[in-house]
Design a protein around this motif. Structure first.
Motif, mmCIF file in Angstrom:
data_model
loop_
_atom_site.group_PDB
_atom_site.id
_atom_site.type_symbol
_atom_site.label_atom_id
_atom_site.label_comp_id
_atom_site.label_asym_id
_atom_site.label_seq_id
_atom_site.Cartn_x
_atom_site.Cartn_y
_atom_site.Cartn_z
ATOM 1 N N ARG A 108 -9.337 -1.548 -6.450
ATOM 2 C CA ARG A 108 -7.838 -1.853 -6.098
ATOM 3 C C ARG A 108 -7.565 -2.999 -6.995
ATOM 4 N N LYS A 111 -6.646 -1.344 -10.398
ATOM 5 C CA LYS A 111 -5.424 -0.328 -10.407
ATOM 6 C C LYS A 111 -4.101 -0.951 -9.795
ATOM 7 N N GLY A 112 -4.275 -1.909 -8.982
ATOM 8 C CA GLY A 112 -2.876 -2.609 -8.426
ATOM 9 C C GLY A 112 -3.010 -2.021 -7.037
ATOM 10 N N PRO A 113 -1.839 -2.542 -6.437
ATOM 11 C CA PRO A 113 -1.591 -2.004 -5.101
ATOM 12 C C PRO A 113 -1.343 -0.561 -5.202
ATOM 13 N N ARG A 114 -1.870 -0.055 -3.821
ATOM 14 C CA ARG A 114 -1.343 1.671 -3.458
ATOM 15 C C ARG A 114 0.061 1.846 -3.821
ATOM 16 N N PRO A 115 0.239 2.889 -4.416
ATOM 17 C CA PRO A 115 1.539 3.244 -4.499
ATOM 18 C C PRO A 115 2.245 3.771 -3.138
ATOM 19 N N ARG A 116 3.213 3.662 -2.728
ATOM 20 C CA ARG A 116 3.804 3.729 -1.361
ATOM 21 C C ARG A 116 4.446 5.180 -1.544
ATOM 22 N N VAL A 117 3.940 6.105 -0.980
ATOM 23 C CA VAL A 117 4.301 7.569 -1.167
ATOM 24 C C VAL A 117 5.279 7.970 0.346
#
Length: 131
Positions: A108, A111-117
């Motif tokens: 993480r 890659k950065g924060p998780r995408p909010r889907v």
């Protein structure tokens, strides 16, 4: 507060630790620089005289590549990897881990924060006042 190569060293820490605030100088290199410059390793950074600071600075410049020069070299190496199209260069381009770590979980920080889907703002409740 002593200043070496454009970096302010923390004044209350021992000289060995303070030197690690320079990009490219770690604990081992700091010990070597202190020995080369004939500075008492038990001193705190604010106890250094101007002469000792200049000796430390000269010892670092003579023996190590630090700060701007080192950052430029590292950036140049990464750019070269990307330009020649190597696997490592492609990982740098994509912002993924370069050294073989797994990416299915973790990674993480790279890659950065998780995408909010599928997450939406909640609709306003019926009868709530509008602002």
């Amino acid at each position: 507060m002593p200043r070496i190569l454009g970096v302010d060293l923390p004044k209350e820490k021992p000289v060995e630790i303070s030197l690690t605030y320079l990009y490219g100088i770690g604990r081992i290199s700091a010990r070597r620089v202190i020995a080369l410059a004939n500075v008492d390793p038990k001193k705190r950074a604010h106890q250094l005289s101007d002469e000792e600071v200049s000796r430390l600075s000269q010892a670092i410049q003579a023996n190590y590549k630090v700060e701007g020069d080192l950052r430029r070299d590292v950036a140049g190496n990464i750019k070269r990897l990307m330009d020649i199209g190597s696997y490592r260069g492609s990982r740098h381009k994509k912002g993924l881990p370069v050294r073989g770590q797994q990416t299915r979980t973790n990674a993480r920080s790279r890659k950065g924060p998780r995408p909010r889907v599928g997450v939406r703002k909640r609709a306003r409740p019926v009868g709530a006042p509008t602002a």
